[in-house]
Write a protein that holds these residues in place. Sequence first.
Motif, PDB file in Angstrom:
ATOM      1  N   TYR A 139       5.786   6.045  -1.123  1.00 15.00           N
ATOM      2  CA  TYR A 139       6.747   6.071  -0.020  1.00 15.00           C
ATOM      3  C   TYR A 139       7.947   5.171  -0.334  1.00 15.00           C
ATOM      4  CZ  TYR A 139       3.157   8.242   2.918  1.00 15.00           C
ATOM      5  OH  TYR A 139       2.216   9.101   3.437  1.00 15.00           O
ATOM      6  N   LYS A 186       1.595   4.333  -2.794  1.00 12.76           N
ATOM      7  CA  LYS A 186       1.390   5.752  -2.476  1.00 12.76           C
ATOM      8  C   LYS A 186       2.656   6.581  -2.662  1.00 12.76           C
ATOM      9  CE  LYS A 186      -2.948   5.716  -1.181  1.00 12.76           C
ATOM     10  NZ  LYS A 186      -3.982   6.553  -1.813  1.00 12.76           N
ATOM     11  N   TYR A 195       0.829  -1.215   0.000  1.00 17.94           N
ATOM     12  CA  TYR A 195       0.000   0.000   0.000  1.00 17.94           C
ATOM     13  C   TYR A 195       0.862   1.264   0.000  1.00 17.94           C
ATOM     14  CZ  TYR A 195      -3.771   3.221   1.286  1.00 17.94           C
ATOM     15  OH  TYR A 195      -4.681   4.252   1.307  1.00 17.94           O
ATOM     16  N   LEU A 196       1.890   1.292   0.848  1.00 18.59           N
ATOM     17  CA  LEU A 196       2.732   2.489   0.946  1.00 18.59           C
ATOM     18  C   LEU A 196       3.595   2.682  -0.298  1.00 18.59           C
ATOM     19  CD1 LEU A 196       3.869   2.419   4.698  1.00 18.59           C
ATOM     20  CD2 LEU A 196       2.023   3.754   3.641  1.00 18.59           C
ATOM     21  N   TYR A 209      -2.680   3.675   8.645  1.00 10.14           N
ATOM     22  CA  TYR A 209      -1.247   3.965   8.807  1.00 10.14           C
ATOM     23  C   TYR A 209      -0.834   5.141   7.925  1.00 10.14           C
ATOM     24  CZ  TYR A 209       0.102   0.001  11.741  1.00 10.14           C
ATOM     25  OH  TYR A 209       0.273  -0.856  12.792  1.00 10.14           O
ATOM     26  N   GLU A 210      -1.278   5.140   6.684  1.00  5.27           N
ATOM     27  CA  GLU A 210      -0.911   6.225   5.773  1.00  5.27           C
ATOM     28  C   GLU A 210      -1.538   7.544   6.220  1.00  5.27           C
ATOM     29  OE1 GLU A 210      -0.356   8.898   2.593  1.00  5.27           O
ATOM     30  OE2 GLU A 210      -2.371   8.133   3.027  1.00  5.27           O
ATOM     31  N   ILE A 225      10.646   2.547   1.463  1.00  2.03           N
ATOM     32  CA  ILE A 225      10.566   1.693   2.645  1.00  2.03           C
ATOM     33  C   ILE A 225      11.858   0.910   2.865  1.00  2.03           C
ATOM     34  CG2 ILE A 225       9.381  -0.297   3.673  1.00  2.03           C
ATOM     35  CD1 ILE A 225       6.877   0.597   2.135  1.00  2.03           C
TER      36      ILE A 225
END
Length: 299
Positions: free
Chosen positions: A25, A23, A19-20, A211-212, A27
């Motif tokens: 990000y 978006k 998911y991140l 979380y986001e 990691i």
Amino acid sequence: MKILIAGATGFVGKYLIDYLLEKGYSINALSRSKQVSHHKNLVYFQWDIHQQYIETNAFENVDTIINLTGANIGEKRWTKERKSEIISSRIKSIDLLYQYVSENKFSINTFISSSAVGYYGAVTTDEMFKETAENGTDFLATVCKEWENKAMKFNDIGIRTVILRKGVIVGKDGGIVQKLAPLAKLGINVSLGSGKQYLPWIDIRDLVKLYEFILSNSKINGIFNAVSKENITMNEFSKTLLKSYKMRTILPNAPAFIIRLLFGEMSVMFLEGSKVSNEKLKRTGFSFEFDTIEKSLLL
């Protein structure tokens, strides 16, 4: 923003990473074993809680740490050794992260850590538990309290700290659904005991979105119940899970005494449960997409 995720290889971790990354990000993911990433914005680093070791460059340019570590509480009977493992896997991981951040003075702005609604104790009542409610007195409640106290060490050194008291995580390829699906597909009733115990829960898709949301809202701070607004019973969950596989059942619930014989002290996880409020979380502006169990399991 670059995120360091501890406990990245579990059910939630895998969903969250996907998911991140989507978006935008970057990691850094901590793993006990050596792993190779095939995504340009994902890099794996090794760590070993028992050896008190983390690859130091895992923290390079990291803004936020997300902690998802902890031995699965429902995987084995709670022997004395297993209880020790459940506690130490949570406590030692946070201690190690804190040690590296504080000793190396890494510029971390946010620490997001896990807890559970087990904080309130294994009881079945009609009381609606808010974040201000007292801590329970059983094993899981004690674990959650120690877990949260360790996480708040980051708050003590000026790092924004958010703790999520999660309910049961619902997702079709993990957690409670994965464990009960084989029975439900056969039309077997998966409700346990009276079935009147409440099952605080959150859809995995809402959890990763949460979380986001926290990452992008720097004013959010403190402890939040991460649960859906719908307080369902175990009977209601079982009925909807069966429906998701186009099944019905006339079979009775598994008797409580059988569950106690099979699981010992751990049986309280399955036989007890209370209502948990998400009002504090909703006041932050976060909105749930899957706010009913039917939306979660049938859509």
